[in-house]
Design an enzyme around this catalytic site. Structure first.
Site, PDB file in Angstrom:
ATOM      1  N   GLN A   1       0.752  -1.243   0.015  1.00  0.00           N
ATOM      2  CA  GLN A   1       0.025  -0.011  -0.013  1.00  0.00           C
ATOM      3  C   GLN A   1       0.968   1.368  -0.135  1.00  0.00           C
ATOM      4  O   GLN A   1       1.993   1.380   0.477  1.00  0.00           O
ATOM      5  CB  GLN A   1      -0.959  -0.043   1.202  1.00  0.00           C
ATOM      6  CG  GLN A   1      -1.905   1.155   1.332  1.00  0.00           C
ATOM      7  CD  GLN A   1      -2.622   0.889   2.626  1.00  0.00           C
ATOM      8  OE1 GLN A   1      -3.378   0.010   2.745  1.00  0.00           O
ATOM      9  NE2 GLN A   1      -2.691   2.235   3.427  1.00  0.00           N
TER      10      GLN A   1
ATOM     11  N   ARG B   1       2.267  14.714  13.002  1.00  0.00           N
ATOM     12  CA  ARG B   1       1.537  13.307  12.792  1.00  0.00           C
ATOM     13  C   ARG B   1       2.324  12.244  13.578  1.00  0.00           C
ATOM     14  O   ARG B   1       3.171  11.790  13.509  1.00  0.00           O
ATOM     15  CB  ARG B   1       1.229  12.890  11.445  1.00  0.00           C
ATOM     16  CG  ARG B   1       0.498  14.172  10.522  1.00  0.00           C
ATOM     17  CD  ARG B   1       0.445  13.811   9.305  1.00  0.00           C
ATOM     18  NE  ARG B   1      -0.074  14.805   8.297  1.00  0.00           N
ATOM     19  CZ  ARG B   1      -1.310  14.533   7.947  1.00  0.00           C
ATOM     20  NH1 ARG B   1      -1.729  13.696   8.132  1.00  0.00           N
ATOM     21  NH2 ARG B   1      -1.859  15.706   7.021  1.00  0.00           N
TER      22      ARG B   1
ATOM     23  N   HIS C   1       2.542   6.904  15.511  1.00  0.00           N
ATOM     24  CA  HIS C   1       1.681   6.060  15.351  1.00  0.00           C
ATOM     25  C   HIS C   1       2.215   4.670  14.935  1.00  0.00           C
ATOM     26  O   HIS C   1       3.515   4.482  14.433  1.00  0.00           O
ATOM     27  CB  HIS C   1       0.831   6.065  13.758  1.00  0.00           C
ATOM     28  CG  HIS C   1       0.013   7.616  14.161  1.00  0.00           C
ATOM     29  ND1 HIS C   1      -0.278   8.099  13.213  1.00  0.00           N
ATOM     30  CD2 HIS C   1      -0.365   8.396  15.353  1.00  0.00           C
ATOM     31  CE1 HIS C   1      -0.915   9.302  13.508  1.00  0.00           C
ATOM     32  NE2 HIS C   1      -0.901   9.332  14.854  1.00  0.00           N
TER      33      HIS C   1
ATOM     34  N   LYS D   1       7.487   0.479   7.150  1.00  0.00           N
ATOM     35  CA  LYS D   1       7.168   1.528   6.379  1.00  0.00           C
ATOM     36  C   LYS D   1       8.420   1.877   5.748  1.00  0.00           C
ATOM     37  O   LYS D   1       9.432   1.923   6.110  1.00  0.00           O
ATOM     38  CB  LYS D   1       6.668   2.677   7.094  1.00  0.00           C
ATOM     39  CG  LYS D   1       5.466   2.366   7.795  1.00  0.00           C
ATOM     40  CD  LYS D   1       5.059   3.432   8.720  1.00  0.00           C
ATOM     41  CE  LYS D   1       3.826   3.122   9.859  1.00  0.00           C
ATOM     42  NZ  LYS D   1       3.229   3.843  10.875  1.00  0.00           N
TER      43      LYS D   1
ATOM     44  N   TYR E   1       4.562   7.184   1.608  1.00  0.00           N
ATOM     45  CA  TYR E   1       5.261   6.048   2.358  1.00  0.00           C
ATOM     46  C   TYR E   1       4.566   4.911   2.001  1.00  0.00           C
ATOM     47  O   TYR E   1       3.195   4.889   1.684  1.00  0.00           O
ATOM     48  CB  TYR E   1       5.554   6.199   3.879  1.00  0.00           C
ATOM     49  CG  TYR E   1       4.187   6.655   4.525  1.00  0.00           C
ATOM     50  CD1 TYR E   1       3.596   8.123   4.528  1.00  0.00           C
ATOM     51  CD2 TYR E   1       3.420   5.588   5.220  1.00  0.00           C
ATOM     52  CE1 TYR E   1       2.524   8.347   5.234  1.00  0.00           C
ATOM     53  CE2 TYR E   1       2.371   5.996   5.883  1.00  0.00           C
ATOM     54  CZ  TYR E   1       1.925   7.262   5.813  1.00  0.00           C
ATOM     55  OH  TYR E   1       0.757   7.575   6.819  1.00  0.00           O
TER      56      TYR E   1
ATOM     57  N   LYS F   1      -7.087  12.931  17.488  1.00  0.00           N
ATOM     58  CA  LYS F   1      -6.573  11.617  17.909  1.00  0.00           C
ATOM     59  C   LYS F   1      -5.269  11.804  18.563  1.00  0.00           C
ATOM     60  O   LYS F   1      -4.883  11.056  19.501  1.00  0.00           O
ATOM     61  CB  LYS F   1      -6.545  10.650  16.601  1.00  0.00           C
ATOM     62  CG  LYS F   1      -5.984   9.241  16.950  1.00  0.00           C
ATOM     63  CD  LYS F   1      -6.158   8.290  15.578  1.00  0.00           C
ATOM     64  CE  LYS F   1      -4.587   8.826  14.663  1.00  0.00           C
ATOM     65  NZ  LYS F   1      -4.596   7.925  13.592  1.00  0.00           N
ATOM     66  N   ASP F   2      -4.185  12.476  18.053  1.00  0.00           N
ATOM     67  CA  ASP F   2      -3.014  12.540  18.273  1.00  0.00           C
ATOM     68  C   ASP F   2      -2.957  13.514  19.647  1.00  0.00           C
ATOM     69  O   ASP F   2      -1.754  13.625  20.160  1.00  0.00           O
ATOM     70  CB  ASP F   2      -2.022  13.227  17.446  1.00  0.00           C
ATOM     71  CG  ASP F   2      -2.041  12.000  16.211  1.00  0.00           C
ATOM     72  OD1 ASP F   2      -1.307  12.643  15.328  1.00  0.00           O
ATOM     73  OD2 ASP F   2      -2.168  11.150  16.234  1.00  0.00           O
TER      74      ASP F   2
HETATM   75  C1  T46 Z   1      -2.974   5.637   8.000  1.00  0.00           C
HETATM   76  C2  T46 Z   1      -4.356   5.645   7.264  1.00  0.00           C
HETATM   77  C3  T46 Z   1      -5.209   6.539   7.350  1.00  0.00           C
HETATM   78  N1  T46 Z   1      -6.706   6.362   6.662  1.00  0.00           N
HETATM   79  C4  T46 Z   1      -7.644   7.454   6.790  1.00  0.00           C
HETATM   80  C5  T46 Z   1      -8.277   7.262   8.279  1.00  0.00           C
HETATM   81  C6  T46 Z   1      -8.694   8.631   8.470  1.00  0.00           C
HETATM   82  O1  T46 Z   1      -9.861   8.820   8.267  1.00  0.00           O
HETATM   83  C7  T46 Z   1      -7.629   9.472   7.425  1.00  0.00           C
HETATM   84  C8  T46 Z   1      -6.524  10.223   8.366  1.00  0.00           C
HETATM   85  O2  T46 Z   1      -5.987   9.269   9.087  1.00  0.00           O
HETATM   86  P1  T46 Z   1      -4.796   9.694  10.155  1.00  0.00           P
HETATM   87  O3  T46 Z   1      -5.318  10.687  10.773  1.00  0.00           O
HETATM   88  O4  T46 Z   1      -4.541   8.563  11.098  1.00  0.00           O
HETATM   89  O5  T46 Z   1      -3.652   9.980   9.252  1.00  0.00           O
HETATM   90  P2  T46 Z   1      -2.192  10.557   9.825  1.00  0.00           P
HETATM   91  O6  T46 Z   1      -2.220  11.209  10.988  1.00  0.00           O
HETATM   92  O7  T46 Z   1      -1.573  11.009   8.610  1.00  0.00           O
HETATM   93  O8  T46 Z   1      -1.388   8.930  10.144  1.00  0.00           O
HETATM   94  C9  T46 Z   1      -0.280   8.496   9.588  1.00  0.00           C
HETATM   95  O9  T46 Z   1       0.793   9.168  10.251  1.00  0.00           O
HETATM   96  C10 T46 Z   1       1.756   8.434  10.542  1.00  0.00           C
HETATM   97  C11 T46 Z   1       3.146   9.328  10.472  1.00  0.00           C
HETATM   98  C12 T46 Z   1       1.945   7.140  10.181  1.00  0.00           C
HETATM   99  O10 T46 Z   1       3.144   6.764  10.236  1.00  0.00           O
HETATM  100  C13 T46 Z   1       0.973   6.257  10.084  1.00  0.00           C
HETATM  101  O11 T46 Z   1       1.090   5.612   8.770  1.00  0.00           O
HETATM  102  C14 T46 Z   1      -0.272   7.013   9.807  1.00  0.00           C
HETATM  103  O12 T46 Z   1      -0.994   6.716  11.022  1.00  0.00           O
HETATM  104  O13 T46 Z   1      -7.168   8.553   6.762  1.00  0.00           O
HETATM  105  C15 T46 Z   1      -6.830   5.343   5.729  1.00  0.00           C
HETATM  106  O14 T46 Z   1      -7.699   5.241   5.055  1.00  0.00           O
HETATM  107  N2  T46 Z   1      -5.526   4.492   5.380  1.00  0.00           N
HETATM  108  C16 T46 Z   1      -4.467   4.575   6.050  1.00  0.00           C
HETATM  109  O15 T46 Z   1      -3.519   3.718   5.896  1.00  0.00           O
END
Ligand code: T46
Length: 187
Positions: free
Chosen positions: A46, A59, A62, A72, A132, A167-168
């Site tokens: 992916q 971010r 995680h 990753k 990534y 979330k964070d």
């Molecule tokens: C990670 C991910 C998220 N999503 C959806 C879920 C949420 O509705 C939206 C945003 O997700 P999130 O707020 O978790 O995105 P980041 O804060 O950028 O999270 C990432 O940021 C850090 C740096 C990481 O290393 C992780 O791979 C990943 O958690 O995308 C998806 O549909 N697929 C995915 O693989």
């Protein structure tokens, strides 16, 4: 393409071969065979891509629980980040240790993060895009985080007031976190 070990064994810093000419540049941003020559046989499944509009968007940190833990391969295609990886593998000689790297569109450096590590970054300039690869699918049920400002980690982020997702803002510390990835798992 050069791959070099870092202070955390298993975490690799990759410097791609860049072919520049009067038009711009070309580089292979990923090559399975060259990674395999360095013992990295990960099959990614992916690709992820995020844009952070402002400086000091943070971010992380995680990770996904076993059996959905992810390796990753991280790179920056616009802007610049302070990238951080944290070893959370139970029994690891470097458990609880973190390392940070500056990745940017200019330096084109990439970071290979093995499964069992938490990952996060803070943008250093606006309009930063991070792309990534991961070797396991996103699994919200297994998605977890560690507090970016965990006092026990003292990660020297470039700001004490980052822009965070809701979330964070609410992750546990490493000491409080749910961990189930053992050192040597899946190797
Ligand atoms: C990670 C991910 C998220 N999503 C959806 C879920 C949420 O509705 C939206 C945003 O997700 P999130 O707020 O978790 O995105 P980041 O804060 O950028 O999270 C990432 O940021 C850090 C740096 C990481 O290393 C992780 O791979 C990943 O958690 O995308 C998806 O549909 N697929 C995915 O693989």
């Amino acid at each position: 393409m050069k791959l070099q070990e870092t202070s955390l064994p298993g975490v690799m810093l990759i410097e791609p071969k860049v072919y520049s000419d009067h038009r711009g540049f070309f580089m292979e941003s990923y090559n399975f065979e060259q990674f395999a020559e360095h013992g990295v046989n990960t099959s990614f499944m992916q690709d992820n891509h995020s844009l952070s509009k402002d400086v000091h968007v943070l971010r992380g940190l995680h990770y996904q629980l076993h059996p959905k833990a992810q390796c990753k391969l991280v790179r920056v295609t616009a802007g610049e980040i302070m990238d951080v990886v944290l070893d959370m593998r139970r029994g690891s000689p470097t458990y609880g240790q973190w390392a940070s790297f500056v990745l940017s569109a200019d330096n084109k450096l990439q970071l290979y993060v093995p499964a069992g590590f938490a990952h996060g970054f803070c943008t250093l300039v606006p309009n930063t895009q991070v792309q990534y690869k991961v070797d396991a699918p996103y699994s919200p049920q297994h998605d977890r985080g560690i507090r970016w400002d965990d006092p026990a980690l003292s990660i020297p982020w470039p700001t004490s007031s980052p822009i965070l997702s809701e979330k964070d803002k609410h992750h546990p510390t490493l000491a409080e976190a749910e961990l189930n990835f053992d050192y040597g798992e899946g190797e």
